[in-house]
Design an enzyme around this catalytic site. Structure first.
Site, PDB file in Angstrom:
ATOM      1  N   GLY A  78      34.007  31.429  40.349  1.00 34.18           N
ATOM      2  CA  GLY A  78      33.043  32.486  40.631  1.00 34.18           C
ATOM      3  C   GLY A  78      33.064  33.611  39.619  1.00 34.18           C
ATOM      4  N   ASP A 107      30.996  42.004  35.345  1.00 36.20           N
ATOM      5  CA  ASP A 107      30.677  43.426  35.240  1.00 36.20           C
ATOM      6  C   ASP A 107      31.994  44.177  35.392  1.00 36.20           C
ATOM      7  OD1 ASP A 107      30.040  42.275  38.048  1.00 36.20           O
ATOM      8  OD2 ASP A 107      30.571  44.345  38.467  1.00 36.20           O
TER       9      ASP A 107
HETATM   10  N1  HPA Z   1      31.857  43.456  43.586  1.00 35.67           N
HETATM   11  C1  HPA Z   1      32.041  42.430  44.408  1.00 35.67           C
HETATM   12  N2  HPA Z   1      31.899  41.178  44.019  1.00 35.67           N
HETATM   13  C2  HPA Z   1      31.543  40.945  42.748  1.00 35.67           C
HETATM   14  C3  HPA Z   1      31.348  41.982  41.851  1.00 35.67           C
HETATM   15  C4  HPA Z   1      31.515  43.300  42.293  1.00 35.67           C
HETATM   16  O1  HPA Z   1      31.342  44.243  41.542  1.00 35.67           O
HETATM   17  N3  HPA Z   1      30.990  41.436  40.648  1.00 35.67           N
HETATM   18  C5  HPA Z   1      30.990  40.090  40.838  1.00 35.67           C
HETATM   19  N4  HPA Z   1      31.331  39.798  42.102  1.00 35.67           N
END
Ligand code: HPA
Length: 242
Positions: free
Chosen positions: A96, A211
């Site tokens: 993921g 991110d």
């Molecule tokens: N928060 C929660 N789940 C996530 C995030 C996030 O910033 N980025 C990718 N999966």
């Protein structure tokens, strides 16, 4: 017999299942790495496929399944439970994305989630009076970590936090997580590891940082997500056949 959420027949799933969150990504992964990939379930659009691993290396020619987990611990918990309980699945590898928390991480880096903290009650309710330690399977984590040494992108091993909220955060929590060395945030791993412990099966999450929450910077483009998830996929396959 099909379950309430999976329309496959017994024997349709391989002993190892890779689980991206996004069902469409499950389909693209199946097309990319499996020979003779065929659909085995599509209830609620949670697509699942089984085929034989095409790539040379450990597991080549062996059966492997890939199925979308959906988003969040409730969804992951349902599918992981049914795969372990009704389909004889031995290993689940989540493939993921996660949001970076540790300043060491950059967008595009990979994370092997050795453990998963969570504010969710899903694991708290498992062991009365005890805080459950959601841990990865060591054999699978070691295989992913060994292959990580040959990857071009940096790969980190450590803890993540699995949250219930994507859009809400408890004031001060992010700084505390960063201070305790938590690498990244996502929304499924703690539930997966909890279910694996319940059924005495093996689980691992390999995550791509899409991110970053504590450092300003750019997010990944859609094209970058596609290329970068291939690194996570290589580690996940290594773990699946460790
Ligand atoms: N928060 C929660 N789940 C996530 C995030 C996030 O910033 N980025 C990718 N999966």
């Amino acid at each position: 017999m099909p379950t309430p959420h999976i329309s496959a027949q017994p024997g349709d799933f391989a002993p190892a299942v890779l689980m991206p969150g996004d069902p469409k990504r499950a389909q693209r992964m199946a097309e990319a790495i499996l020979d003779d990939a065929h659909p085995v379930t599509d209830v609620r659009g949670a697509l699942g496929f089984t085929g034989r691993l095409a790539a040379p290396g450990p597991g080549q020619g062996q059966l492997l399944s890939i199925m979308g987990s959906g988003m969040g611990m409730a969804s992951m918990g349902i599918y992981a439970t049914e795969l372990f309980r009704f389909y004889g699945v031995e290993r689940i590898v989540r493939v993921g994305t996660a949001g970076g928390i540790s300043p060491k991480l950059e967008v595009g880096h990979l994370v092997v989630a050795v453990g998963a903290h969570t504010p969710s009650s899903m694991n708290e309710s498992r062991l009365p009076g005890v805080h459950f330690s959601a841990s990865a399977d060591l054999t699978m984590a070691a295989a992913a970590w060994a292959l990580a040494q040959t990857e071009s992108e940096p790969v980190w091993a450590g803890s993540v936090v699995s949250t219930d909220h994507f859009y809400f955060s408890v004031p001060g929590q992010l700084a505390a997580l960063e201070n305790h060395g938590v690498l990244a945030v996502e929304m499924e791993t703690a539930a997966l590891y909890g279910v694996a412990a319940e059924f005495d099966r093996a689980a691992l999450s390999v995550l791509t940082v899409s991110d970053h929450l504590t450092k300003s910077g750019r997010e990944m483009s859609a094209a970058e997500r596609e290329t970068h998830f291939q690194g996570a996929l290589r580690l996940a396959v290594a773990a699946a056949f460790a």
